[in-house]
Design a protein around this motif. Structure first.
Motif, PDB file in Angstrom:
ATOM      1  N   ASN A  13     -10.927  -2.076  -7.537  1.00  0.00           N
ATOM      2  CA  ASN A  13     -10.098  -0.919  -7.185  1.00  0.00           C
ATOM      3  C   ASN A  13     -10.911   0.348  -7.418  1.00  0.00           C
ATOM      4  O   ASN A  13     -11.329   0.643  -8.531  1.00  0.00           O
TER       5      ASN A  13
ATOM      6  N   MET B 218      -5.403  13.182 -12.136  1.00  0.00           N
ATOM      7  CA  MET B 218      -6.796  13.411 -12.452  1.00  0.00           C
ATOM      8  C   MET B 218      -7.192  14.855 -12.197  1.00  0.00           C
ATOM      9  O   MET B 218      -7.825  15.498 -13.046  1.00  0.00           O
TER      10      MET B 218
ATOM     11  N   GLN C 202      -9.909 -13.163   2.474  1.00  0.00           N
ATOM     12  CA  GLN C 202      -8.584 -13.616   2.074  1.00  0.00           C
ATOM     13  C   GLN C 202      -8.254 -14.961   2.715  1.00  0.00           C
ATOM     14  O   GLN C 202      -7.777 -15.894   2.064  1.00  0.00           O
TER      15      GLN C 202
ATOM     16  N   ARG D  60      -8.493   2.223 -15.277  1.00  0.00           N
ATOM     17  CA  ARG D  60      -7.929   3.232 -14.380  1.00  0.00           C
ATOM     18  C   ARG D  60      -7.658   4.541 -15.129  1.00  0.00           C
ATOM     19  O   ARG D  60      -7.299   4.524 -16.324  1.00  0.00           O
ATOM     20  N   LEU D  61      -7.838   5.581 -14.382  1.00  0.00           N
ATOM     21  CA  LEU D  61      -7.469   6.910 -14.869  1.00  0.00           C
ATOM     22  C   LEU D  61      -8.161   7.255 -16.184  1.00  0.00           C
ATOM     23  O   LEU D  61      -7.535   7.601 -17.173  1.00  0.00           O
TER      24      LEU D  61
ATOM     25  N   ARG E 261      -8.341   3.696  -1.272  1.00  0.00           N
ATOM     26  CA  ARG E 261      -7.462   4.807  -0.889  1.00  0.00           C
ATOM     27  C   ARG E 261      -7.896   6.096  -1.587  1.00  0.00           C
ATOM     28  O   ARG E 261      -8.378   6.045  -2.737  1.00  0.00           O
ATOM     29  N   LEU E 262      -7.749   7.131  -0.889  1.00  0.00           N
ATOM     30  CA  LEU E 262      -8.090   8.466  -1.406  1.00  0.00           C
ATOM     31  C   LEU E 262      -9.542   8.540  -1.890  1.00  0.00           C
ATOM     32  O   LEU E 262      -9.847   9.128  -2.906  1.00  0.00           O
TER      33      LEU E 262
ATOM     34  N   VAL F 161      -1.014   5.951  -6.550  1.00  0.00           N
ATOM     35  CA  VAL F 161      -2.391   6.397  -6.389  1.00  0.00           C
ATOM     36  C   VAL F 161      -2.443   7.905  -6.265  1.00  0.00           C
ATOM     37  O   VAL F 161      -3.254   8.575  -6.912  1.00  0.00           O
TER      38      VAL F 161
ATOM     39  N   SER G 129      -9.461   6.311  -9.988  1.00  0.00           N
ATOM     40  CA  SER G 129      -9.310   7.673 -10.537  1.00  0.00           C
ATOM     41  C   SER G 129     -10.206   7.909 -11.732  1.00  0.00           C
ATOM     42  O   SER G 129      -9.751   8.194 -12.835  1.00  0.00           O
ATOM     43  N   ASN G 130     -11.477   7.689 -11.524  1.00  0.00           N
ATOM     44  CA  ASN G 130     -12.401   7.853 -12.630  1.00  0.00           C
ATOM     45  C   ASN G 130     -13.455   8.913 -12.366  1.00  0.00           C
ATOM     46  O   ASN G 130     -14.502   8.912 -12.998  1.00  0.00           O
ATOM     47  N   ASP G 131     -13.204   9.731 -11.402  1.00  0.00           N
ATOM     48  CA  ASP G 131     -14.111  10.838 -11.119  1.00  0.00           C
ATOM     49  C   ASP G 131     -15.507  10.336 -10.764  1.00  0.00           C
ATOM     50  O   ASP G 131     -16.497  10.862 -11.228  1.00  0.00           O
TER      51      ASP G 131
ATOM     52  N   ASN H 134       0.806   3.735  -2.871  1.00  0.00           N
ATOM     53  CA  ASN H 134       0.251   5.038  -2.502  1.00  0.00           C
ATOM     54  C   ASN H 134       0.786   6.122  -3.402  1.00  0.00           C
ATOM     55  O   ASN H 134       0.056   7.041  -3.796  1.00  0.00           O
TER      56      ASN H 134
ATOM     57  N   ARG I  69     -12.148   9.014 -17.559  1.00  0.00           N
ATOM     58  CA  ARG I  69     -13.062  10.030 -17.037  1.00  0.00           C
ATOM     59  C   ARG I  69     -14.500   9.577 -17.212  1.00  0.00           C
ATOM     60  O   ARG I  69     -15.317  10.234 -17.819  1.00  0.00           O
TER      61      ARG I  69
ATOM     62  N   ASP J  73      -9.804  -1.660  -3.055  1.00  0.00           N
ATOM     63  CA  ASP J  73      -8.904  -0.530  -2.780  1.00  0.00           C
ATOM     64  C   ASP J  73      -9.744   0.741  -2.607  1.00  0.00           C
ATOM     65  O   ASP J  73     -10.466   1.144  -3.507  1.00  0.00           O
TER      66      ASP J  73
ATOM     67  N   ARG K 105      -5.768  16.940 -14.731  1.00  0.00           N
ATOM     68  CA  ARG K 105      -6.484  16.845 -16.009  1.00  0.00           C
ATOM     69  C   ARG K 105      -7.772  17.644 -15.943  1.00  0.00           C
ATOM     70  O   ARG K 105      -8.147  18.321 -16.906  1.00  0.00           O
ATOM     71  N   LEU K 106      -8.425  17.494 -14.812  1.00  0.00           N
ATOM     72  CA  LEU K 106      -9.667  18.251 -14.665  1.00  0.00           C
ATOM     73  C   LEU K 106      -9.381  19.753 -14.806  1.00  0.00           C
ATOM     74  O   LEU K 106     -10.061  20.475 -15.539  1.00  0.00           O
TER      75      LEU K 106
ATOM     76  N   SER L  53      -9.784   3.312  -5.891  1.00  0.00           N
ATOM     77  CA  SER L  53      -8.981   4.385  -5.296  1.00  0.00           C
ATOM     78  C   SER L  53      -9.043   5.641  -6.163  1.00  0.00           C
ATOM     79  O   SER L  53      -9.174   5.566  -7.393  1.00  0.00           O
ATOM     80  N   GLY L  54      -8.963   6.755  -5.505  1.00  0.00           N
ATOM     81  CA  GLY L  54      -8.946   8.014  -6.234  1.00  0.00           C
ATOM     82  C   GLY L  54     -10.307   8.488  -6.692  1.00  0.00           C
ATOM     83  O   GLY L  54     -10.393   9.439  -7.448  1.00  0.00           O
TER      84      GLY L  54
ATOM     85  N   ASP M 149      -1.843   9.326  -9.475  1.00  0.00           N
ATOM     86  CA  ASP M 149      -3.046   9.218 -10.299  1.00  0.00           C
ATOM     87  C   ASP M 149      -4.036  10.308  -9.934  1.00  0.00           C
ATOM     88  O   ASP M 149      -4.583  10.996 -10.809  1.00  0.00           O
ATOM     89  N   ALA M 150      -4.270  10.399  -8.657  1.00  0.00           N
ATOM     90  CA  ALA M 150      -5.259  11.377  -8.192  1.00  0.00           C
ATOM     91  C   ALA M 150      -4.859  12.774  -8.632  1.00  0.00           C
ATOM     92  O   ALA M 150      -5.675  13.548  -9.139  1.00  0.00           O
TER      93      ALA M 150
ATOM     94  N   GLU N 223       0.831  -1.195   0.000  1.00  0.00           N
ATOM     95  CA  GLU N 223       0.000   0.000   0.000  1.00  0.00           C
ATOM     96  C   GLU N 223       0.873   1.255   0.000  1.00  0.00           C
ATOM     97  O   GLU N 223       0.643   2.193  -0.757  1.00  0.00           O
TER      98      GLU N 223
ATOM     99  N   ARG O  36     -13.918   9.943  -5.424  1.00  0.00           N
ATOM    100  CA  ARG O  36     -14.417  10.624  -4.218  1.00  0.00           C
ATOM    101  C   ARG O  36     -15.802  10.086  -3.861  1.00  0.00           C
ATOM    102  O   ARG O  36     -16.803  10.704  -4.123  1.00  0.00           O
TER     103      ARG O  36
ATOM    104  N   ASP P 262      -5.584   4.958 -18.165  1.00  0.00           N
ATOM    105  CA  ASP P 262      -5.043   6.251 -18.601  1.00  0.00           C
ATOM    106  C   ASP P 262      -5.437   6.581 -20.031  1.00  0.00           C
ATOM    107  O   ASP P 262      -4.596   6.752 -20.901  1.00  0.00           O
TER     108      ASP P 262
END
Lengths: 712, 452
Positions: B390, A94, B440, B336-337, B420-421, A87, B365-367, A84, B339, B418, A97-98, B392-393, A90-91, A80, B395, B309
């Motif tokens: 996953n 993003m 697991q 990932r990544l 995270r964030l 990630v 990270s796909n908004d 991180n 929009r 995942d 990009r926005l 992550s990223g 990536d964030a 992680e 919101r 991406d």
């Protein structure tokens, strides 16, 4: 990747080390650890599966599980931590990009707006160009141009401004790009750093965990060892105690056994002595016996040897005889074969013969048939002849009788001068042979039985009257006995009656029933006529009495039957004897069956003979003729002249014969003389012939000379 | 032998004592500290001959007839610089190729090459040749010569850069920061043509390529990263003709919608293709629709799709989602990544209510926000095929985290989620992690029981 490096860096001594010893050690350790790890995994997993249920997890296993969990956590945390960065990147990207999109949007808007305003301005300027063309005053034109240039300048300025702004932005972007590059390299560095850190941490933690696991395993092993040792010691102590106990008991037992052994030994020695003495005497006796046995043995041996020799000899002989026998067997085999052949031949031969005989038999049968036909023919002829002869004879006899009677009459009237009475002679009226009685003179057995059964005193007389004269005494004799016999027979010989009949008979009266039963029994016994019945009864009565009365029985058997001519003669005597055989006491019913059997056996023969005679009867029409009557008939005829007359006749004849004789003698003598005279004449004739014949002269010695000689 | 040697040594020593005195070693008969020192100085004929073979290996390679021991000996000694045309088909021994690899590259991880040093050597050799190829400048014969030598051993090509053609070498070498316009004006920017190479590689299974220049750093120029239409068409054709190819990866190559469409139209009904990777490109909704067509059972063995991406938005996501309703093969999907936003996220998640074959999905990270999380929580309740998610990223917020927590509580298969964030809230994250750990453990037990 992390995992791979973990494996590599587990060991204390590094593989990359410069020292070869250390490298070797490192490799060894690595291999060992791998094996251990594999084992641990296998065992640990096993244990996890097992001991979750049993709740008693080994310390090592527990430690392994704990370590595994901890390491897992560590690994995932590390992962992680490392990711991180990505990630976050990536964030950020993003967001960036926005923002970019937004700024792009605003920029485009701005550009659009600017283009619009500038185009408006440009249009205005271009519009003013047409206005400018209208202007003819140079000053105005100049002013106009100035204005135009001003306007153009403003447009260009604006454009330039925008371009500058954009270029600024570009520069900013470039800066940003540089920053980003830096940032990225920083990020990458960070990531590498973190990775390395992770690797380090993980190797360290792996090592630690390994150590801990090892320790825990060692501890567990120690515990297990201690436990086992304790257990071992406990069991050893127990064993020692038990052994001690066992030893003690053993000693005790040994003592006991020793004591027992002593007593046994003393007893045994005494016994031994006794036995020894006894055995010695026995030995002596046995030795004696042995000597004897030896002697007998020797004797036997000799005998046996002798026997052996004999047997050998015999054996030899046997072998010889055996060979002989073998030879014989072969010979016999040969003969057997030849005989078989012969037999076959014979069989063939006999078959042929048989065939021939069969043929012959057929021929003979045919002949027999022919003969039979002939016989019938002849019998008919005979009968006819017989009748003819009979008639002829009768006629002859009648003529004779007439002659006799006439002679008698003449004798009476002429010779004796006596009156003559004509005798009564009915038989002379009859013509042909005596008529044979057509109806059977003997009634059937059943009817006879019926009569007997129905008979009482009166009936008896009646029946006897009806019957012929000769039967009377016989029936009278045995009537009572016969009745009883029949009753007994009816009871005892019931088995001969069919069961069906018995059923049918039940409703009938006792007399009728017995009668029908008797009928059936007679049928079974082949008794047909009354004579048979009487025979039967006589047979029974004989047996009922004793064998001593054999004469009587033999007479009893014989009646007036046509079968035995001899018996007929004796029947007269039987009357007397049979009267005496009337006693009422009859034979015991139990014996009836035996008697019946005997009777049947004896009765069978005549029964068999019967058909023959019957055949003959049928063949000849004379079967039922009664020659005895003939004889009487003829006798009657013969006795037309009675004895007195005969005597008289004899005397007369005698006298006449004497007279006759004299007469005949005279006649004979006359004849003799006549013949002699004749002879003489003939002889004279002959002599004269001989002498006169010429033959005499031809002969040397003529018979005449001889005659002369003789005469001389 | 030994005696004579000794004697000769002694003689030497005695004959020329003076010069040797300078070197104390030469004076001694026995040099204890030198482990290589031996009195047996006359080498064996065998050794001599092997040495000779080794020295002349380049001109006269003798290997086949040798006994195994000597063969090893020779292989240990021959130079790694011997031309490949001699060794490539002659030598199979791994140790030799290991030496070659080690001498050529510092970092060598043989495990990624299936444990074969030879494969590694040839793959990397070919890769470097291709990476350094400059169209219209480098002699094509070099590659044509190399291919028959490598063809038998190459299974994977991971080409990390492709150089564009340059008009003048100086410009290429020293690209100025300001010359950004120059590249775009170049009339032909076509790269190396793979058609001929791919045809000649019968065992090629994996093909990774980047149409771009590596490590350009501050020498960045757009012209370095141009994937022309012709390049695209030729590549697609060559891939289509290469039937044994399993994995294709075109990343960082500015693949846009039209190029994707060209590529996909050639990929359709490819018999062995299992993995497609178009990461780090600029594929939009139309390109995504083309990919959806590929996913929609048009490619019989497709297992893995990577579209990370890119610039796929809601529409493209919907197209992919629709394709997933029909698909029963795909196991991994990486988006990932992009929009996609909530629109696309919801579409994809709703599909997962029906699709049970997909195992791993990456929507990082796909908004995306809470609504997607709501749908995903339903997915987590019903789906039994999914193991890794996953998010992550994105919101998704605290409410979304709670919904996910509710969803995952009845799930037994998901091993990774995942968050995270995502601002999902610590509490729900903790709970989700608990569930994941249980899952697991569960998965591990199942795997163990399978291995037993």
């Amino acid at each position: 990747m992390l995992h791979g490096s973990d494996d590599e860096d587990d060991a204390g001594p590094s593989v990359e080390s410069a020292d070869p010893e250390e490298r070797i050690q490192a490799r060894r350790l690595r291999i060992q650890k791998r094996i251990e790890q594999q084992k641990r995994e296998a065992m640990g997993e096993d244990a996890v599966a097992k001991k979750e249920t049993s709740d008693e997890m080994g310390k090592g296993k527990q430690q392994v599980e704990e370590s595994r969990n901890r390491l897992q956590k560590l690994k995932s945390d590390g992962m992680e931590l490392v990711t991180n960065v990505r990630v976050a990147c990536d964030a950020r990207e993003m967001q960036h990009r926005l923002q970019d999109a937004e700024s792009k949007h605003t920029r485009i808007e701005r550009l659009d707006a600017e283009a619009k305003t500038s185009s408006e301005k440009f249009e205005e300027i271009s519009r003013r160009w047409s206005a400018a063309k209208m202007k003819e005053v140079p000053h105005d034109l100049h002013e106009m141009l100035l204005e135009q240039t001003k306007g153009c300048d403003t447009v260009i300025d604006e454009k330039n401004k925008l371009i500058n702004e954009l270029q600024l932005e570009l520069k900013q972007k470039d800066d940003e790009y540089v920053k980003d590059l830096k940032k990225q390299s920083e990020d990458v560095d960070l990531m590498i750093e973190r990775m390395e850190e992770q690797v380090k941490n993980l190797t360290k933690s792996y090592r630690d965990e390994l150590l801990q696991i090892e320790e825990s395993f060692i501890e567990e092993r120690g515990q297990a060892m201690e436990n086992n040792k304790n257990k071992w010691e406990g069991t050893m102590g127990q064993r020692g105690e038990r052994e001690e106990e066992y030893l003690k008991s053993r000693f005790k037992r040994v003592d006991d056994h020793e004591l027992q052994l002593d007593t046994l030994r003393t007893n045994d020695t005494e016994e031994y002595n006794m036995v020894k003495i006894k055995l010695e005497t026995d030995v002596q006796i046995l030795e004696q016996q042995l000597q004897q046995m030896k002697a007998t043995y020797q004797l036997n041996q000799e005998k046996l040897e002798y026997n052996f020799q004999v047997l050998k000899k015999r054996d030899e002989e046997n072998t010889i005889t055996k060979s002989q026998q073998k030879r014989k067997i072969t010979r016999l085999q040969d003969t057997l074969n030849s005989l078989r052949l012969k037999l076959a031949k014979q069989e063939k031969h006999f078959k042929e013969e048989n065939q021939n005989l069969v043929d012959e038999y057929k021929r003979i049968a045919d002949q027999h048939k022919e003969l039979y036909k002939k016989m019938r023919h002849f019998s008919a002829n005979d009968w006819k002849k017989f009748q003819d002869i009979w008639k002829m004879n009768e006629d002859e006899v009648r003529s004779l009788v007439d002659n006799v009677l006439k002679a008698d009459e003449t004798i009476h009237l002429q010779q004796l001068g006596l009156p003559w009475n004509v005798p009564d002679m009915p038989f002379l009226k009859s013509h042909g042979p005596l008529e044979v009685q057509t109806s059977d003179p003997r009634p059937t057995a059943t009817s006879f039985a019926k009569e007997i059964l129905a008979a009482n005193e009166k009936a008896q007389k009646k029946s006897s009257d009806d019957l012929e004269v000769i039967e009377k005494p016989e029936s009278r004799l045995s009537l009572g006995a016969v009745k009883k016999l029949l009753e007994v027979l009816c009871d005892e010989a019931g088995f001969l009656v069919e069961e069906k009949l018995n059923k049918l008979l039940q409703p009938l009266q006792s007399d009728e029933r017995s009668l029908i039963k008797l009928d059936a029994i007679f049928k079974a016994l082949n008794i047909e006529t009354e004579d048979d019945v009487t025979k039967l009864s006589n047979f029974f009565s004989q047996h009922g009495k004793l064998v001593s009365k054999a004469d009587a029985t033999s007479e009893e058997e014989s009646d007036n039957t046509t079968e035995d001519a001899e018996v007929l003669r004796i029947s007269a005597d039987a009357e007397g004897s049979s009267t005496s055989t009337e006693p009422e006491d009859f034979m015991h019913p139990n014996e009836i069956l035996d008697v019946l059997k005997n009777f049947v056996q004896e009765h069978i023969k005549p029964a068999k003979e019967k058909p023959k005679s019957s055949v003959m009867d049928t063949l000849s029409g004379t079967a039922n003729r009664d020659p005895s009557l003939d004889a009487a008939h003829w006798e009657l005829m013969a006795n037309v002249i009675d004895s007195n007359k005969l005597k008289m006749w004899d005397a007369l004849s005698n006298a006449l014969t004497k007279y006759h004789n004299v007469l005949t003698e005279r006649a004979n003598r006359i004849q003799e003389t006549d013949s002699l005279r004749q002879q003489n004449a003939e002889l004279r004739m002959l002599l004269h012939q001989y002498i006169s014949s010429k033959v005499n002269q031809e002969l040397e010695i003529p018979p005449t000379r001889i005659l002369q000689l003789e005469y001389s | 032998m030994v005696v004579t040697d000794l004697r000769s040594n002694i003689l030497k020593a005695s004959q020329v004592p003076q010069p040797t005195s300078t070197d104390p070693k030469a004076m001694r008969r026995i040099i204890a500290e030198d482990p290589d020192w031996s009195l047996a100085t006359v080498p064996l004929l065998k050794d001599l001959s092997t040495n000779h073979i080794v020295q002349n290996f380049e001109n006269n390679p003798i290997l086949k007839g040798l006994p195994p021991k000597d063969k090893l000996n020779v292989l240990e000694k021959i130079d790694t610089q011997i031309p490949l045309c001699v060794t490539s088909h002659l030598v199979d021994d791994e140790s030799y190729w290991k030496r070659c690899c080690k001498s050529k590259w510092q970092i060598c991880d043989v495990s990624t090459y299936g444990g074969s040093w030879k494969r590694m050597f040839f793959e990397r050799h070919l890769e470097t040749l291709l990476e350094n190829f400059i169209p219209e400048q480098t002699n094509e014969a070099t590659i044509e010569e190399a291919i028959p030598l490598c063809a038998r051993y190459v299974k994977r090509l991971n080409i990390k850069q492709l150089l564009p053609p340059v008009k003048d070498a100086a410009k290429e070498d020293t690209i100025s920061d300001l010359g950004s316009d120059a590249g775009s004006e170049a009339p032909s920017m076509d790269h190396f043509e793979f058609g001929t190479v791919m045809e000649k590689l019968p065992h090629l299974e994996e093909f990774r390529i980047t149409y771009g220049v590596r490590d350009c750093g501050m020498n960045f120029e757009w012209s370095l990263f141009q994937f022309t239409q012709r390049d695209c068409l030729l590549l697609a054709k060559s891939i289509k003709s290469c039937k044994q190819l399993k994995c294709i990866c075109i990343h960082k190559s500015k693949v846009d919608d039209s190029k994707v469409r060209v590529l996909v139209s050639h990929f359709l009904d490819h018999p062995s293709l299992t993995e497609v990777d178009f990461s780090h490109n600029c594929i939009g909704d139309r390109g995504a629709r083309a990919m959806a067509k590929l996913i929609n059972n048009k490619c019989p063995n497709l297992r893995k799709v990577n579209l990370c991406d890119n610039v796929i938005r809601g529409e493209g996501a919907k197209a992919i989602a629709f394709a997933l309703t029909k698909n029963t093969k795909l196991q991994e999907l990486n988006l990932r990544l992009n929009r996609m936003g909530d629109e696309g996220g919801q579409a994809i998640c709703k599909v997962l209510l029906k699709n049970n074959t997909l195992k791993s999905i990456n929507l990082a990270s796909n908004d995306m926000t809470e609504p997607t999380a709501a749908v995903l929580s339903q997915v987590l309740q019903t789906n039994t095929g999914l193991t890794s998610v996953n998010l992550s990223g994105n919101r998704i917020g605290i409410d979304g985290g709670k919904q996910l927590q509710e969803g995952i509580e009845s799930n037994k298969t998901v091993v990774e989620l995942d968050l995270r964030l995502t601002e999902a809230g610590q509490e729900s994250e903790y709970c989700i992690n608990q569930v994941l750990r249980d899952n697991q453990e569960h998965a591990r037990e199942i795997q163990e029981s399978h291995t037993k």
